[in-house]
Design an enzyme around this catalytic site. Structure first.
Site, PDB file in Angstrom:
ATOM      1  N   LEU A 439      25.149  -4.197  25.842  1.00 11.33           N
ATOM      2  CA  LEU A 439      24.902  -5.103  26.807  1.00 11.33           C
ATOM      3  C   LEU A 439      26.317  -5.470  27.389  1.00 11.33           C
ATOM      4  CD1 LEU A 439      22.437  -7.483  27.906  1.00 11.33           C
ATOM      5  CD2 LEU A 439      24.507  -7.329  28.985  1.00 11.33           C
ATOM      6  N   GLU A 441      29.512  -4.116  30.104  1.00 12.37           N
ATOM      7  CA  GLU A 441      29.568  -3.310  30.967  1.00 12.37           C
ATOM      8  C   GLU A 441      31.288  -2.716  30.944  1.00 12.37           C
ATOM      9  OE1 GLU A 441      26.283  -5.326  32.419  1.00 12.37           O
ATOM     10  OE2 GLU A 441      28.338  -6.149  31.744  1.00 12.37           O
ATOM     11  N   ILE A 468      28.381  -5.721  37.608  1.00 15.60           N
ATOM     12  CA  ILE A 468      29.474  -4.507  37.517  1.00 15.60           C
ATOM     13  C   ILE A 468      30.801  -5.460  37.273  1.00 15.60           C
ATOM     14  CG2 ILE A 468      30.528  -4.549  40.046  1.00 15.60           C
ATOM     15  CD1 ILE A 468      30.528  -1.396  39.809  1.00 15.60           C
ATOM     16  N   PRO A 470      32.250  -7.361  34.928  1.00 15.69           N
ATOM     17  CA  PRO A 470      32.925  -7.378  33.711  1.00 15.69           C
ATOM     18  C   PRO A 470      33.598  -5.902  33.513  1.00 15.69           C
ATOM     19  CG  PRO A 470      30.810  -8.107  33.119  1.00 15.69           C
ATOM     20  CD  PRO A 470      30.825  -7.776  34.657  1.00 15.69           C
ATOM     21  N   HIS A 511      20.493 -10.037  42.033  1.00 14.59           N
ATOM     22  CA  HIS A 511      20.050  -8.608  42.139  1.00 14.59           C
ATOM     23  C   HIS A 511      20.049  -8.217  43.563  1.00 14.59           C
ATOM     24  CE1 HIS A 511      18.448 -10.304  38.157  1.00 14.59           C
ATOM     25  NE2 HIS A 511      18.214  -9.100  37.921  1.00 14.59           N
TER      26      HIS A 511
END
Length: 711
Positions: A439, A441, A468, A470, A511
């Protein structure tokens, strides 16, 4: 320094020559900087013993190298020349590393497998991981490295040997970066043949190691990583350095796992010529460093062991001085890059995704069922993985089941992504071609970069656009720039699939984000965003088959909408980038849009035509970078009124650039001001009644059309 039986006298003399060559090249650059013949200087001084040892223990053009800016000495040991390095310092057209695009000390050579680095710290650690994974993959599946004609071009020669080592170096200050730790996790888990070298000179510019690293010693912090070989050594002792490097390389080459050599070195010169270390280091500390200078130590040892006498030392150093002087004389006379070179290698010049070769028509197949966007994306991935064994898919939760025994037995159905778009890939293609990443990115994108540099074709997934960020460092400073900064000698054509957008009824802040304009503002990356199943399949296949990095944005709300379904168009259906699609002809007003606003624009256009007889032309851009200016201009000249509609926030959004260009180039064709319809300048709320107001709706577009038509 103890006597050694592992190096011959000739090798020991060459060891010293390379160390001295590196130091004198640094010194010559300093002179050139003070003469204003170069524009930046950062040295390798004090690191020479550790790095020459690494170069002599490894194999140029066989092993792979991800260096950082202190690594002059290892690059010289591998076969880089002084002239190569000084051409970069000058910024010459013939600079083999970058053609005058990179600062000095950014080493690069396709012949020697030295991969172009950036000025960012620790990002290269993840590239090294991906490179090592690619080497292992090609060794296990050599057919994936073979040339074949299943693409629009033959695959380039892919180098692999089965026992290669991937070298990556880093300063002790950069071990604070997250990418360093993310890379250790993956190297350890995968027992990858990665040789880390930590060049610990005690300072990150002016920050001492104790302020940067808990306990002041990185070796103590990482000691519990499994599968690693660790060595902590005096990095100014050439013999100890060579012994440690040979042992570490042998451990990696034997397949036991990664190794890390932590060398305590010195920094006798300031961080760079722009820095003055006397402002933060005491005279006593600088004198203590000088007493450990590896050049002096090696010279005295050679004399004491009788390997060279004083005359031999003087002769060797004189020859090195002459070599450096000749290289400097040639470099300062070298031609500079021409202005027309600036735009070369921003993107591929051999396989443009805008090319007519990607303009294909759907073909009838035995499968006449209409499928959703999600279905056709999944089918496209399977088609392409069957066609091209270089393609691998990874990301968070994309596999069917990491613990796959119950999957193989039929006990488990498998997950295949939170939206099920990668369902069945692991089951069909196995764990080596579809797997779950940590986990993290940056880990996903950084590893993909290293794989793509080696010739693989990673198609990775970032689970939600909202997360997105990171990976932004890897995307902006690495992915987008590798081709340009290496002057076209390296490339990394990865595909990043990213679910994006709102209209979810409860998606809320984290989200529902859009932000495509941040990435269309980045040269070197292609950005596309389909609004229906057929376009999604055609654009995704082009993304996979082209030679550029592609950010493939998939609107979550459209994944399973019935109105955007399509039948399967065949395994070679592609759509060129930069080609918009007119989805409703009209003569009164143009709407330019994309993504989930497309069906809302159509609803508004149809309603206002019924209500008021206003005839609206709706253009789906599909491709955001590049975009289809000709289609835009043609429509605006026809209607003389234009609305640009997008889901992202209004201010500084994607529509602002299009509006500015229309105003600049099509002003005399307009009968009304350019209008934008977009989200409010806020975030998307959880409560649907708020979300409906925040995001552009058909009624917002209806109102804008009516006002513009009446202008």
């Amino acid at each position: 320094m103890a006597p050694t039986s592992t190096l011959t006298s000739e090798q020991l003399i060459e060891f010293y020559r390379l160390m001295y060559l590196s130091r004198r090249t640094d010194d010559r650059e300093i002179v050139l900087k003070r003469q204003q013949k170069i524009f930046f200087q950062i040295s390798c001084a004090g690191h020479e013993a550790l790095l020459v040892a690494a170069g002599m223990a490894l194999r140029p053009g066989y092993d792979w190298f991800f260096p950082y800016y202190r690594d002059r000495a290892i690059c010289l040991a591998l076969g880089n020349t002084v002239e190569d390095q000084l051409l970069q310092a000058v910024g010459a057209a013939d600079d083999p590393a970058s053609g005058g695009r990179q600062m000095p000390s950014h080493w690069s050579s396709t012949k020697l497998n030295i991969v172009t680095p950036s000025s960012s710290t620790a990002t290269q650690c993840l590239h090294a991981i991906g490179c090592a994974e690619a080497g292992r993959y090609f060794t296990k599946y050599p057919e994936a490295a073979a040339k074949h004609t299943g693409d629009y071009r033959e695959f380039k020669d892919i180098k692999f040997h089965g026992d290669e080592v991937t070298y990556v170096s880093i300063g002790e200050g950069s071990t604070s970066q997250g990418e360093f730790w993310e890379s250790l996790n993956t190297a350890s888990n995968g027992k990858l043949p990665v040789l880390y070298v930590v060049e610990d000179n005690g300072y990150a510019i002016s920050t001492p190691v104790e302020a940067n690293t808990p306990g002041g010693n990185i070796s103590k912090l990482i000691a519990n990583f499994p599968n690693f070989h660790f060595a902590e050594i005096d990095g100014t002792d050439p013999i100890a350095c060579y012994a440690a490097m040979v042992e570490a390389a042998a451990y990696c080459r034997a397949g036991h796992g990664p190794a890390l050599v932590h060398g305590h070195v010195i920094r006798p010169y300031s961080h760079s010529l722009s820095d003055d270390e006397r402002l933060y280091r005491s005279a006593a500390e600088l004198q203590a460093d000088a007493a450990r200078d590896p050049i002096s130590r090696m010279q005295l040892w050679l004399l004491r062991e009788g390997i060279l006498d004083e005359a031999g030392i003087n002769q060797l150093e004189r020859k090195v001085d002459e070599e450096v002087q000749r290289a400097a004389d040639r470099a300062v006379q070298a031609s500079l890059p021409t202005i027309d070179s600036i735009t070369k290698h921003v993107y591929s010049e051999d396989l443009l995704p805008t090319d007519v070769r990607f303009d294909a028509q759907p073909v009838a197949t035995a499968d006449s069922n209409e499928r959703t966007m999600a279905d056709l994306i999944n089918t496209c991935l399977k088609d392409e993985m069957r066609r091209d064994p270089r393609i691998v898919v990874f990301g968070e939760d994309v596999a069917d089941a990491t613990r796959d025994e119950p999957l193989r037995s039929g006990e488990l159905k498998g997950k295949g992504g939170v939206f099920k778009l990668t369902s069945g890939l692991q089951h069909e293609f196995g764990n080596d071609r579809c797997w779950n990443s940590p986990l993290a990115e940056a880990n996903i994108v950084g590893r993909a970069i290293g794989m793509a540099v080696r010739g693989m074709k990673p198609v990775v997934e970032i689970q939600f656009f909202d997360y997105i960020w990171p990976a932004m460092h890897q995307m902006r400073n690495e992915l987008a720039l590798i081709r340009w900064r290496s002057n076209g000698t390296f490339n990394c054509p990865i595909v990043m699939r990213v679910p994006i957008g709102g209209y979810l009824t409860g998606g809320s802040i984290y989200h529902s984000q859009s932000g495509e304009s941040i990435f269309t503002h980045t040269p070197g990356v292609r950005v596309v965003m389909p609004s229906n199943a057929l376009d999604a399949m055609g654009l995704l296949r082009t993304a996979i088959r082209c030679d550029d990095p592609v950010l493939f944005l998939e609107h979550k709300r459209l994944y399973r909408e019935t109105f955007c379904r399509a039948t399967y168009p065949g395994p070679d259906f592609t759509i060129p980038f930069g080609k918009a699609k007119t989805i409703r002809e009209g003569k009164d007003v143009t709407i330019l849009t994309y993504g989930a606003v497309v069906p809302r624009a159509l609803q508004a256009a149809q309603k206002i035509h019924r209500d008021k007889g206003i005839d609206v032309e709706v253009i789906d851009l599909r491709s955001l970078s590049p975009y289809d200016w000709e289609a835009i201009a043609t429509s605006v000249r026809k209607t003389s009124r234009v609305i640009i509609a997008h889901e992202d926030m209004l201010s500084w959004g994607y529509g602002a650039e299009i509006a500015a260009r229309i105003g600049d180039e099509l002003f005399h064709d307009l009968d009304a001001p350019v209008r934008r319809v977009a989200a409010m300048d806020t975030f998307v709320a959880y409560q649907p009644t708020l979300e409906d107001v925040i995001l552009p709706q058909p009624e917002h577009l209806y109102k804008a059309i009516a006002e513009l038509a009446a202008f």
